[in-house]
Write an enzyme that holds these catalytic residues in place. Sequence first.
Site, PDB file in Angstrom:
ATOM      1  N   CYS A 186      37.297  32.784  36.605  1.00 64.21           N
ATOM      2  CA  CYS A 186      36.027  33.259  37.183  1.00 64.21           C
ATOM      3  C   CYS A 186      35.453  34.413  36.381  1.00 64.21           C
ATOM      4  CB  CYS A 186      36.196  33.688  38.646  1.00 64.21           C
ATOM      5  SG  CYS A 186      36.608  32.337  39.722  1.00 64.21           S
ATOM      6  N   GLN A 222      41.621  44.090  41.697  1.00 62.28           N
ATOM      7  CA  GLN A 222      42.872  44.004  40.934  1.00 62.28           C
ATOM      8  C   GLN A 222      43.558  45.357  40.787  1.00 62.28           C
ATOM      9  OE1 GLN A 222      44.309  41.269  40.104  1.00 62.28           O
ATOM     10  NE2 GLN A 222      42.644  39.810  40.379  1.00 62.28           N
ATOM     11  N   ASP A 281      34.854  47.768  41.525  1.00 66.06           N
ATOM     12  CA  ASP A 281      35.521  46.578  42.041  1.00 66.06           C
ATOM     13  C   ASP A 281      37.035  46.813  41.916  1.00 66.06           C
ATOM     14  OD1 ASP A 281      36.822  44.173  42.315  1.00 66.06           O
ATOM     15  OD2 ASP A 281      35.503  43.044  40.979  1.00 66.06           O
ATOM     16  N   LYS A 333      44.714  39.974  48.112  1.00 69.46           N
ATOM     17  CA  LYS A 333      45.320  40.340  46.830  1.00 69.46           C
ATOM     18  C   LYS A 333      46.303  41.500  46.982  1.00 69.46           C
ATOM     19  CE  LYS A 333      41.433  38.798  44.022  1.00 69.46           C
ATOM     20  NZ  LYS A 333      41.865  37.598  43.316  1.00 69.46           N
ATOM     21  N   HIS A 388      34.417  39.960  36.834  1.00 69.18           N
ATOM     22  CA  HIS A 388      34.602  38.711  37.582  1.00 69.18           C
ATOM     23  C   HIS A 388      33.217  38.225  38.010  1.00 69.18           C
ATOM     24  CE1 HIS A 388      35.730  36.266  41.119  1.00 69.18           C
ATOM     25  NE2 HIS A 388      36.925  36.181  40.588  1.00 69.18           N
TER      26      HIS A 388
HETATM   27  N1  PMP Z   1      36.887  40.959  41.363  1.00 64.63           N
HETATM   28  C1  PMP Z   1      38.021  40.758  40.678  1.00 64.63           C
HETATM   29  C2  PMP Z   1      38.348  41.675  39.544  1.00 64.63           C
HETATM   30  C3  PMP Z   1      38.866  39.714  41.042  1.00 64.63           C
HETATM   31  O1  PMP Z   1      39.992  39.518  40.369  1.00 64.63           O
HETATM   32  C4  PMP Z   1      38.507  38.876  42.130  1.00 64.63           C
HETATM   33  C5  PMP Z   1      39.387  37.712  42.550  1.00 64.63           C
HETATM   34  N2  PMP Z   1      39.936  36.980  41.522  1.00 64.63           N
HETATM   35  C6  PMP Z   1      37.324  39.130  42.805  1.00 64.63           C
HETATM   36  C7  PMP Z   1      36.541  40.176  42.396  1.00 64.63           C
HETATM   37  C8  PMP Z   1      36.883  38.301  43.964  1.00 64.63           C
HETATM   38  O2  PMP Z   1      37.725  38.470  45.040  1.00 64.63           O
HETATM   39  P1  PMP Z   1      37.572  37.581  46.359  1.00 64.63           P
HETATM   40  O3  PMP Z   1      37.534  36.161  45.883  1.00 64.63           O
HETATM   41  O4  PMP Z   1      38.801  37.890  47.139  1.00 64.63           O
HETATM   42  O5  PMP Z   1      36.326  37.993  47.030  1.00 64.63           O
END
Ligand code: PMP
Length: 407
Positions: A365, A204, A201, A227, A124
């Site tokens: 993203c 997910q 990270d 999430k 991401h």
């Molecule tokens: N890492 C991953 C794998 C994600 O899916 C996301 C959110 N789509 C993020 C990071 C970023 O999370 P946040 O916007 O809640 O900081």
Amino acid sequence: MNKEEIEHIRADFPILNEKIYNKDLIYFDNAATTQKPRCVVEKIEYAYFHLNANIHRGVHYLSLKATEAHEAARLIAAKFLHAEKKEEIVFTRGTTESINLVAFSFGEAFCSAGDEVVISAMEHHSNIVPWQMLCERKAMKLRVIPVSENGELDMTAYSSLLNKKTRIVSVTHVSNVLGSINPVKEIIQIAHEKNIPVLIDGAQAVPHLAVDVQELDADFYVFSGHKIYGPTGIGVLYGKEKWLNAIPPYQGGGEMISTVTFEKTTYSELPFKFEAGTPDYVGSTALAEALRYVDQIGLDKIAAYENELLRYAEQRLKEIENIHIIGTAKNKSSVLSFLVDGIHPYDIGMLLDKLGIAVRTGHHCAQPIMDVYGIPGTVRASFAFYNTKEEIDRFTEALKKVVNMLK
Ligand code: PMP
């Protein structure tokens, strides 16, 4: 989980009864954010109505209660991740802030010109850009683990990327585009053989599978509250005590200091050193409630049911001509990205929306992985434990209709 259990769970999520353009809502955008159970929203209300006061500094009753709630939430988050100590849990605004914190503070302490950071091609943006910023700041190099056609990390290439200049590895546990569950234990083990720390990270991952940071031996593990059925604006950074002690604060301000004079400031002990300013104690309290809620259902049960939904959806989507699933790793979480030949993902998403079905379209993203596949984006359906096979049936029929209209 049986039908009765699912109905029981669905009753906890009032938003699932919403009508969208007069149609029953089907919410398949859970990888972007999850819906909130009543108990989480009620916890926010309770916190503001019954224990609202600034924490850690008041001697009065409400301040002590609010402090207790924030610290109890830290303990719940620590237990949730199986951290050894609650001091290893730092509350942040979310995954993004957690990664920025590590990229900055670890970078300050341990990185210099010529060093390297290893990430993967399926990250991401929030696990790419902070490292790029570090690389720019310190004249370092970003190295990228390639991803195979089916969406798995190339582990041989990974091993060969690690060298004497590698300072840190940062990879996602589960891809938000492909659904691939990465072999993070092995990734960490390989890095540790060369004394390289690893950030995972978990944005997910934590909503879908049980995580044990000690068993993984992760150096840093991060996730977002929103999430995992919790509120927006709160997240977690787990860091091994030795690392959190070894890196400097990310932000300066109140709460994170021990003493301040104009000549010199000394910092507070862990975890307060990383929680400058008034923390989101309402958010942490409500996040703890969400973690309790998930725990009560049980992540093993959740994983099994969501896997059932994923396999069912994969089967049903085969009925659609010229559809391609993007991300077919052996080990997958409940994310289903796809494309239909000749149709732009955005058009599919727009028309599904008119039928009451919320999916995500675009690059999610994660532009670099789109470039790897040579596609502009995907349609992404992502499932949570409150979704049902009946919803997948309605989704499949709606998709057939939409594809017919657009082809
Ligand atoms: N890492 C991953 C794998 C994600 O899916 C996301 C959110 N789509 C993020 C990071 C970023 O999370 P946040 O916007 O809640 O900081």
